[in-house]
Design a protein around this motif. Structure first.
Motif, PDB file in Angstrom:
ATOM      1  N   SER A   1      77.356  47.097  10.560  1.00 31.88           N
ATOM      2  CA  SER A   1      77.691  48.148  11.515  1.00 31.88           C
ATOM      3  C   SER A   1      77.921  47.592  12.913  1.00 31.88           C
ATOM      4  O   SER A   1      78.519  48.266  13.758  1.00 31.88           O
ATOM      5  CB  SER A   1      76.572  49.201  11.556  1.00 31.88           C
ATOM      6  OG  SER A   1      76.382  49.796  10.297  1.00 31.88           O
TER       7      SER A   1
ATOM      8  N   PRO B   1      81.652  57.504  10.443  1.00 31.53           N
ATOM      9  CA  PRO B   1      80.227  57.334  10.133  1.00 31.53           C
ATOM     10  C   PRO B   1      79.884  57.742   8.711  1.00 31.53           C
ATOM     11  O   PRO B   1      79.010  57.145   8.092  1.00 31.53           O
ATOM     12  CB  PRO B   1      79.521  58.214  11.167  1.00 31.53           C
ATOM     13  CG  PRO B   1      80.562  59.170  11.644  1.00 31.53           C
ATOM     14  CD  PRO B   1      81.876  58.472  11.523  1.00 31.53           C
TER      15      PRO B   1
ATOM     16  N   VAL C   1      74.268  54.728  11.840  1.00 28.74           N
ATOM     17  CA  VAL C   1      75.372  54.793  12.788  1.00 28.74           C
ATOM     18  C   VAL C   1      75.090  55.800  13.897  1.00 28.74           C
ATOM     19  O   VAL C   1      75.872  56.694  14.158  1.00 28.74           O
ATOM     20  CB  VAL C   1      76.703  55.136  12.077  1.00 28.74           C
ATOM     21  CG1 VAL C   1      77.890  54.698  12.919  1.00 28.74           C
ATOM     22  CG2 VAL C   1      76.802  54.472  10.709  1.00 28.74           C
TER      23      VAL C   1
ATOM     24  N   ALA D   1      79.780  57.859  17.694  1.00 32.05           N
ATOM     25  CA  ALA D   1      79.495  58.721  16.541  1.00 32.05           C
ATOM     26  C   ALA D   1      78.887  60.042  16.984  1.00 32.05           C
ATOM     27  O   ALA D   1      79.155  61.093  16.387  1.00 32.05           O
ATOM     28  CB  ALA D   1      78.560  58.006  15.574  1.00 32.05           C
TER      29      ALA D   1
END
Length: 429
Positions: free
Chosen positions: A189, A216, A350, A355
């Motif tokens: 990530s 995400p 995330v 996000a």
């Protein structure tokens, strides 16, 4: 005295009664209307795969036992084993990458601090300290870019190359109409999958093969793919915090605001700058604007990512606060530091600023994985926002392709400095 078996039966009976009550409540909720019919049911694949066209969502699973990529497209789901990827190496490379970025940030802060003292008190010792800080900054920058170039090759060989072999039927030639939504988990990530490859002119890279975006979750992508409910609030909100105590100035903020004034005249632009850019003012304004541009510092809390936020006049606007909102926005541009860096222990969730805005209702979000130079930030605003605006109206439909074009352009300008173009990401449909 209560017998042990009797007490155990009471606990079991209580659990059974609660389970029945739960089932009854869920049943009643599902009967409220067709929109609630599937409440709490596992999502169907058809609900998570909107009209992908030539696109593919790539969910990358990294575990101690094995690593795989799930390719989700209109044609169904395929699993691609990633035999050259393992959790330990991914974690080691990510940890080292974050450490190098931290050293670079610290070196930049020292350079700015010594520059201030050299101007305020012109003395030999202060000039020497500033020269030493500049040297340390250059060394830290070279360290980041040298290792990042190697990491981008490793990412291609271990992750994205095998994926594109399936997405692009061999990976060549470039298919600009093919879009890939990367959905990494775990330590991946933190790494720029979209920028991976051999950047030596061979064209063996993700940037040279497909148009990349991030998501995400599949559910978030499916939700963002739906058209906006209303054509209202067609205005841009500019949040500008150029100078903030304890933070280096953002010289690009003035240029970015000038560009927005040029593109959005009159009441099409709302500006909250300086002391007016408070948390309450921004949260109050967001629901009334379709587009937003943040030119301010961002801060991430790597141990508790939900506490990270955009640094406004009266404190950080956190991921948690953004997540509480329900905005009907189309486009958010985060020209801020560290806007898409999540938490080390919760990276698979995330929880990032980008996000957070995406979950809160902004369909397209532009963010960065780490800090970028002021000149790069200003160039991005011109390369990305300007092509999307016609007669004061921003159409984000092609924003993923515009972002990818901008990254490729910056790669041409700074071929040996991937730290300047690799962190720029697009999230959305």
């Amino acid at each position: 005295m209560v017998e042990p078996h009797s007490a155990q039966r009471k606990v079991i009976d209580r659990r059974v009664a609660l389970a029945r009550e739960w089932d009854e409540l869920v049943g009643r909720a599902r009967s409220l209307g067709p929109e609630f019919a599937g409440l709490l049911d596992p999502p169907r694949l058809s609900d998570l795969t909107p009209d992908f066209g030539r696109g593919t969502a790539v969910l990358i699973n990294v575990t101690p036992d094995r690593c795989d990529a799930l390719l989700v497209s209109a044609g169904g789901v395929r699993s691609v084993p990633l035999r050259d990827l393992n959790l330990r190496e991914a974690a080691d490379r990510t940890t080292a990458h974050l450490a190098r970025l931290a050293r670079l940030e610290a070196a930049a802060a020292r350079m700015m601090h010594t520059a201030h003292w050299a101007r305020a008190r012109p003395a030999a010792t202060n000039f020497t300290a500033h020269h030493r800080a500049k040297t340390e900054l250059l060394q830290a920058q070279d360290d980041v870019d040298g290792h990042l170039s190697a990491d981008l090759v490793w990412l291609w060989d271990a992750v994205t190359g095998p994926v594109l072999e399936h997405v692009c039927s061999g990976g060549v030639p470039r298919r600009p109409d093919t879009q890939v939504w990367w959905c990494p988990t775990g330590p991946l990530s933190f790494l720029p999958l979209h920028a991976s490859g051999h950047h030596d002119g061979s064209g063996v890279s993700v940037l040279d093969r497909v148009t990349s975006s991030y998501t995400p979750t599949l559910r978030a992508l499916a939700r963002a793919a739906r058209p906006p409910r209303e054509e209202r609030h067609q205005r841009m909100l500019a949040v500008i915090v150029e100078d903030l105590a304890g933070q280096p100035p953002l010289p690009q903020a003035e240029a970015e605001l000038a560009l927005l004034r040029e593109l959005f005249a009159g009441d099409l632009l709302t500006v909250l700058d300086g002391r007016a850019a408070t948390r309450a003012a921004v949260l109050d304004a967001l629901p009334h604007h379709r587009w937003v541009h943040f030119s301010c510092h961002g801060r991430q809390n790597l141990s508790t990512p939900s506490r990270g936020g955009l640094l406004l006049a009266d404190g950080p606007l956190t991921v948690t606060e953004l997540g509480r909102g329900r905005f009907d926005g189309e486009f958010a541009f985060l020209s801020a530091c560290m806007t898409a860096t999540g938490g080390v222990h919760l990276s698979e969730e995330v929880v990032t600023l980008g996000a957070g805005l995406h979950y809160a209702g902004f369909r397209h979000v532009l963010a960065t994985l780490w800090s970028i130079d002021a000149d790069v930030a200003a160039a991005l605003a011109h390369k990305i926002i300007k092509p999307l605006v016609t007669d004061g109206r921003l159409d984000p439909t092609g924003s993923a392709a515009v972002v990818n074009d901008a990254v490729r352009s910056l790669r041409t300008d700074f071929p040996t400095r991937p730290s300047r173009w690799a962190p720029i990401i697009h999230t959305g449909p």
